[in-house]
Design an enzyme around this catalytic site. Structure first.
Site, PDB file in Angstrom:
ATOM      1  N   HIS A  12      -7.149   9.201  13.376  1.00  0.00           N
ATOM      2  CA  HIS A  12      -6.083   9.694  13.516  1.00  0.00           C
ATOM      3  C   HIS A  12      -5.872  10.966  14.648  1.00  0.00           C
ATOM      4  O   HIS A  12      -5.017  10.971  15.307  1.00  0.00           O
ATOM      5  CB  HIS A  12      -5.359  10.231  12.462  1.00  0.00           C
ATOM      6  CG  HIS A  12      -5.431   9.102  11.410  1.00  0.00           C
ATOM      7  ND1 HIS A  12      -5.586   9.129  10.162  1.00  0.00           N
ATOM      8  CD2 HIS A  12      -4.454   7.946  11.251  1.00  0.00           C
ATOM      9  CE1 HIS A  12      -5.323   8.141   9.009  1.00  0.00           C
ATOM     10  NE2 HIS A  12      -4.743   7.170   9.973  1.00  0.00           N
ATOM     11  N   LYS A  35       4.136   3.371  -2.903  1.00  0.00           N
ATOM     12  CA  LYS A  35       2.822   3.457  -2.559  1.00  0.00           C
ATOM     13  C   LYS A  35       2.108   4.296  -3.268  1.00  0.00           C
ATOM     14  O   LYS A  35       2.259   5.648  -2.923  1.00  0.00           O
ATOM     15  CB  LYS A  35       2.831   3.380  -0.925  1.00  0.00           C
ATOM     16  CG  LYS A  35       1.200   2.976  -0.670  1.00  0.00           C
ATOM     17  CD  LYS A  35       1.471   2.575   0.943  1.00  0.00           C
ATOM     18  CE  LYS A  35       0.034   2.332   1.543  1.00  0.00           C
ATOM     19  NZ  LYS A  35       0.212   2.478   2.884  1.00  0.00           N
ATOM     20  N   ARG A  68      -7.431  -0.481  16.393  1.00  0.00           N
ATOM     21  CA  ARG A  68      -8.767  -0.072  16.328  1.00  0.00           C
ATOM     22  C   ARG A  68      -9.528  -1.441  16.526  1.00  0.00           C
ATOM     23  O   ARG A  68     -10.528  -1.357  17.457  1.00  0.00           O
ATOM     24  CB  ARG A  68      -9.372   0.119  14.989  1.00  0.00           C
ATOM     25  CG  ARG A  68      -8.850   1.852  14.425  1.00  0.00           C
ATOM     26  CD  ARG A  68      -8.985   1.803  12.931  1.00  0.00           C
ATOM     27  NE  ARG A  68      -8.048   1.010  12.435  1.00  0.00           N
ATOM     28  CZ  ARG A  68      -7.787   0.952  11.091  1.00  0.00           C
ATOM     29  NH1 ARG A  68      -8.442   1.966  10.272  1.00  0.00           N
ATOM     30  NH2 ARG A  68      -6.908   0.216  10.445  1.00  0.00           N
ATOM     31  N   SER A  76      -8.481   5.388   6.404  1.00  0.00           N
ATOM     32  CA  SER A  76      -8.508   6.214   5.300  1.00  0.00           C
ATOM     33  C   SER A  76      -8.621   5.318   4.077  1.00  0.00           C
ATOM     34  O   SER A  76      -9.644   6.011   3.204  1.00  0.00           O
ATOM     35  CB  SER A  76      -6.900   6.386   5.175  1.00  0.00           C
ATOM     36  OG  SER A  76      -6.424   7.156   6.322  1.00  0.00           O
TER      37      SER A  76
HETATM   38  O1  PNS Z   1      -0.564   4.321   8.108  1.00  0.00           O
HETATM   39  P1  PNS Z   1       0.307   2.956   7.806  1.00  0.00           P
HETATM   40  O2  PNS Z   1       0.277   2.791   6.114  1.00  0.00           O
HETATM   41  O3  PNS Z   1      -0.488   1.424   8.034  1.00  0.00           O
HETATM   42  O4  PNS Z   1       1.798   3.015   8.181  1.00  0.00           O
HETATM   43  C1  PNS Z   1       2.567   2.177   7.996  1.00  0.00           C
HETATM   44  C2  PNS Z   1       4.027   2.692   8.525  1.00  0.00           C
HETATM   45  C3  PNS Z   1       4.396   4.030   7.669  1.00  0.00           C
HETATM   46  C4  PNS Z   1       4.115   2.920   9.899  1.00  0.00           C
HETATM   47  C5  PNS Z   1       5.130   1.506   8.071  1.00  0.00           C
HETATM   48  O5  PNS Z   1       5.113   1.200   6.604  1.00  0.00           O
HETATM   49  C6  PNS Z   1       6.609   2.037   8.161  1.00  0.00           C
HETATM   50  O6  PNS Z   1       7.075   2.034   9.494  1.00  0.00           O
HETATM   51  N1  PNS Z   1       7.270   2.310   7.371  1.00  0.00           N
HETATM   52  C7  PNS Z   1       8.519   2.552   7.172  1.00  0.00           C
HETATM   53  C8  PNS Z   1       9.604   1.544   6.630  1.00  0.00           C
HETATM   54  C9  PNS Z   1       9.926   0.562   7.869  1.00  0.00           C
HETATM   55  O7  PNS Z   1      10.544   0.983   8.633  1.00  0.00           O
HETATM   56  N2  PNS Z   1       9.406  -0.695   7.600  1.00  0.00           N
HETATM   57  C10 PNS Z   1       9.708  -1.791   8.541  1.00  0.00           C
HETATM   58  C11 PNS Z   1       8.423  -1.697   9.521  1.00  0.00           C
HETATM   59  S1  PNS Z   1       8.780  -3.079  10.454  1.00  0.00           S
END
Ligand code: PNS
Length: 174
Positions: free
Chosen positions: A27, A51, A100, A138
């Site tokens: 990150h 979560k 990645r 993570s």
């Molecule tokens: O680090 P992560 O858990 O892979 O991040 C995922 C994240 C936070 C980018 C994604 O879950 C997100 O954007 N959540 C917010 C809700 C949202 O907009 N959902 C639709 C995404 S298409």
């Protein structure tokens, strides 16, 4: 839903969203790369009560802020709800995500296209972290550390210290 009008271009505000539970060297590498391209780079932690995270939102915010305090143009924030709504509220037109390996692609591709459907003006930009970190996540860091493996080269000293303390607390409470 009001759409963003201004298209992404030079000088765009970028958002790098994620769970950051916890922040890894992968990150951090991406934040440094992103901040060299985008003059305002907002690292945004998702507030997601559904979560179950190892670190609380406040802990993740503190750890992230400690690590990026010397990186110019970087701001750390949190958000809830739809990412595109948050982007609009912050006048950001770019979403940065790390890729990645090919295995990341499918999920990222779906998210990018869904976000584009929700707001066609907001662009998703994929960046690759340094190859040494291409296997670092993570989830794996937490798993290996909880089983006694050494993750000290994969996270910052501050995160490592916090991780060890957190896992000690988890073990004690069992
Ligand atoms: O680090 P992560 O858990 O892979 O991040 C995922 C994240 C936070 C980018 C994604 O879950 C997100 O954007 N959540 C917010 C809700 C949202 O907009 N959902 C639709 C995404 S298409």
């Amino acid at each position: 839903m009001a759409k963003t009008k201004q298209r992404a271009g030079p000088g765009s505000v970028a958002i790098y969203p994620g769970s950051f539970d916890p922040l890894t060297h992968g990150h951090l590498d991406l934040i440094e790369r992103g901040a060299r391209i985008f003059p305002r780079f907002i690292v945004a932690i998702l507030k997601n009560p559904e979560k179950k995270a190892l670190f609380s939102l406040a802990e993740r915010l503190r750890l992230l802020r400690d690590e990026v305090k010397d990186v110019p143009g970087v701001e750390v924030d949190s958000f809830s709800g739809l990412l595109v709504d948050y982007a609009r509220a912050r006048e950001a037109t770019v979403l940065v995500r790390g890729l990645r390996a090919v295995s990341d692609f499918e999920y990222e591709f779906q998210m990018a296209l869904m976000n584009r459907r929700l707001d066609e003006v907001i662009e998703t930009v994929f960046m690759m972290p340094r190859e040494d970190y291409s296997y670092v996540s993570s989830r794996l860091v937490k798993e290996v550390a909880s089983l006694g493996g050494d993750v000290s080269g994969l996270v910052s000293r501050g995160v490592h210290r916090a991780l060890m303390a957190k896992l000690r607390g988890v073990r004690r409470s069992r």
